[in-house]
Design a protein around this motif. Structure first.
Motif, PDB file in Angstrom:
ATOM      1  N   LEU A 206      -6.301   4.280  -3.708  1.00  0.00           N
ATOM      2  CA  LEU A 206      -6.027   3.905  -5.237  1.00  0.00           C
ATOM      3  C   LEU A 206      -7.031   2.801  -5.520  1.00  0.00           C
ATOM      4  O   LEU A 206      -7.120   1.638  -5.121  1.00  0.00           O
ATOM      5  N   SER A 207      -7.560   3.019  -6.781  1.00  0.00           N
ATOM      6  CA  SER A 207      -8.383   2.080  -7.500  1.00  0.00           C
ATOM      7  C   SER A 207      -7.708   1.707  -8.852  1.00  0.00           C
ATOM      8  O   SER A 207      -7.533   2.492  -9.772  1.00  0.00           O
ATOM      9  N   PHE A 208      -7.183   0.482  -8.723  1.00  0.00           N
ATOM     10  CA  PHE A 208      -6.730   0.024 -10.142  1.00  0.00           C
ATOM     11  C   PHE A 208      -7.771  -0.059 -11.131  1.00  0.00           C
ATOM     12  O   PHE A 208      -7.752   0.219 -12.378  1.00  0.00           O
ATOM     13  N   ASP A 209      -9.045  -0.452 -10.899  1.00  0.00           N
ATOM     14  CA  ASP A 209     -10.136  -0.364 -11.723  1.00  0.00           C
ATOM     15  C   ASP A 209     -10.379   1.031 -12.402  1.00  0.00           C
ATOM     16  O   ASP A 209     -10.615   1.269 -13.590  1.00  0.00           O
ATOM     17  N   SER A 210     -10.347   2.119 -11.471  1.00  0.00           N
ATOM     18  CA  SER A 210     -10.737   3.508 -11.890  1.00  0.00           C
ATOM     19  C   SER A 210      -9.627   4.000 -12.706  1.00  0.00           C
ATOM     20  O   SER A 210      -9.868   4.669 -13.803  1.00  0.00           O
ATOM     21  N   LEU A 211      -8.174   3.689 -12.360  1.00  0.00           N
ATOM     22  CA  LEU A 211      -7.146   3.904 -13.291  1.00  0.00           C
ATOM     23  C   LEU A 211      -7.301   3.513 -14.586  1.00  0.00           C
ATOM     24  O   LEU A 211      -7.073   3.703 -15.707  1.00  0.00           O
ATOM     25  N   LYS A 272      -6.244  17.255   4.509  1.00  0.00           N
ATOM     26  CA  LYS A 272      -5.989  16.780   5.880  1.00  0.00           C
ATOM     27  C   LYS A 272      -4.826  16.057   6.132  1.00  0.00           C
ATOM     28  O   LYS A 272      -3.819  16.182   6.720  1.00  0.00           O
ATOM     29  N   GLU A 273      -4.458  14.951   5.347  1.00  0.00           N
ATOM     30  CA  GLU A 273      -3.487  14.071   5.402  1.00  0.00           C
ATOM     31  C   GLU A 273      -3.015  13.542   4.009  1.00  0.00           C
ATOM     32  O   GLU A 273      -3.990  13.330   3.261  1.00  0.00           O
ATOM     33  N   ASN A 287      -4.619   3.652   0.761  1.00  0.00           N
ATOM     34  CA  ASN A 287      -4.909   5.169   1.193  1.00  0.00           C
ATOM     35  C   ASN A 287      -4.013   6.096   0.575  1.00  0.00           C
ATOM     36  O   ASN A 287      -2.598   5.657   0.740  1.00  0.00           O
ATOM     37  N   LEU A 288      -4.673   6.824  -0.235  1.00  0.00           N
ATOM     38  CA  LEU A 288      -3.888   8.115  -0.748  1.00  0.00           C
ATOM     39  C   LEU A 288      -3.909   9.370   0.191  1.00  0.00           C
ATOM     40  O   LEU A 288      -2.734   9.944   0.460  1.00  0.00           O
ATOM     41  N   TYR A 289      -5.256   9.905   0.407  1.00  0.00           N
ATOM     42  CA  TYR A 289      -5.271  11.257   1.075  1.00  0.00           C
ATOM     43  C   TYR A 289      -6.431  11.168   1.891  1.00  0.00           C
ATOM     44  O   TYR A 289      -7.357  10.384   1.490  1.00  0.00           O
ATOM     45  N   THR A 290      -6.592  12.080   2.810  1.00  0.00           N
ATOM     46  CA  THR A 290      -7.923  12.364   3.433  1.00  0.00           C
ATOM     47  C   THR A 290      -8.391  13.763   3.169  1.00  0.00           C
ATOM     48  O   THR A 290      -7.406  14.740   3.496  1.00  0.00           O
TER      49      THR A 290
END
Length: 294
Positions: A206-211, A272-273, A287-290
């Motif tokens: 997760l990226s606050f900057d990207s959001l 995957k996860e 971490n959000l997903y892989t």
């Protein structure tokens, strides 16, 4: 265009072949002839330039994902160091090769540490930096001590690359004799045989900057993201996904307003996860997903 990892394996194979062949010659040639050999290996200079170009693409891809600022700085430093090595080879400047190696060797170790943390995005930078380090060591292996270091680093790289690709090796039933030949430094065909078969893993955070950019928050000085909640996870682990597919919905709370945003897949592959669930409150960098892609 060839997959970046596939091209990286081909370049590593070419450079390891060069190291093996030049190592045999180094036992018989003088330092003068050793320096002349630099000029004769234009294909290696070309391969190093390909490596630099690939890392430019890799940096662009990682920037679009989420990567720590320090890691991005190290990746940029790795790119510029590879460019310096290419220049040193073109100039046949052995002292510049030595000084560049002093920078490149620690960077290759840094890449391996990140890789062993599960950050598979560092696989390509690690392969390239190690391959080029071995070329530089090979070209300057004019003393017994330098040759010992070359042999040590060469074998460590061969063993570690098999360790990093062990899942791919097991899935493709690679013959043990071919693996043994590679570890012993007798052959590099195993790398080319894995082209198109390497399973790549991308861990998305997760990226606050990207959001903030996505929601236009950066355009307002009075808004700052305070909390992010996982509103809804739409997919399950092992799901097939395509680039742009919505994986989850999040709720963003700022100083003044609450907004929603969709988290989309950065590439196609297998989910995957998933590390979060509905109702979770997540921090910046979580971490959000892989995704695994082949």
């Amino acid at each position: 265009m060839l997959n970046l990892i596939d091209k990286g394996l081909e370049i590593a194979s070419e450079m390891l072949s060069f190291v093996r062949e030049s190592d045999e010659k180094n036992r018989e040639i003088s330092q003068r002839n050793h320096e002349e050999m630099i000029a004769m290996k234009s294909n290696i200079i070309s391969a190093i330039e390909q490596s630099r170009v690939l890392l430019v693409e890799e940096t662009r891809a990682l920037t679009e994902q989420v990567i720590d600022k320090i890691e991005l700085e190290q990746l940029e430093k790795l790119k510029s160091t590879i460019e310096t090595m290419r220049l040193a080879l073109e100039l046949e400047n052995t002292s510049l090769i030595d000084s560049t190696l002093a920078t490149l060797l620690p960077l290759s170790k840094y890449a391996l540490v990140r890789l062993n943390e599960g950050k598979r995005e560092w696989l390509l930078p690690w392969i390239h930096s190690c391959s080029i380090c071995l070329v530089g060591l090979s070209l300057n292996a004019s003393t017994e001590n330098a040759h010992t270091i070359l042999q040590r680093e060469n074998q460590n790289f061969r063993i570690e690359i098999l360790n990093q690709l062990k899942n791919t090796l097991l899935q493709n039933d690679v013959p043990w004799l071919k693996i043994s030949s590679f570890v012993n430094g007798d052959d590099e065909s195993i790398l080319k045989s894995l082209v198109g078969k390497v399973e790549q893993q991308d861990s998305v955070k997760l990226s606050f900057d990207s959001l903030s950019v996505k929601l236009g928050i950066t355009e307002r000085e009075d808004l700052t993201i305070n909390e992010v909640y996982i509103e809804k996870v739409y997919l399950k682990a092992s799901s097939d996904i395509v680039t742009g597919q919505v994986i989850m919905l999040v709720t963003i709370e700022t100083d003044k307003v609450t907004m929603e945003a969709e988290i989309e897949a950065t590439k196609s592959g297998i989910l995957k996860e998933i590390y979060v669930k509905n109702g979770d409150k997540v921090k910046d960098g979580a971490n959000l997903y892989t995704i695994f892609s082949t």
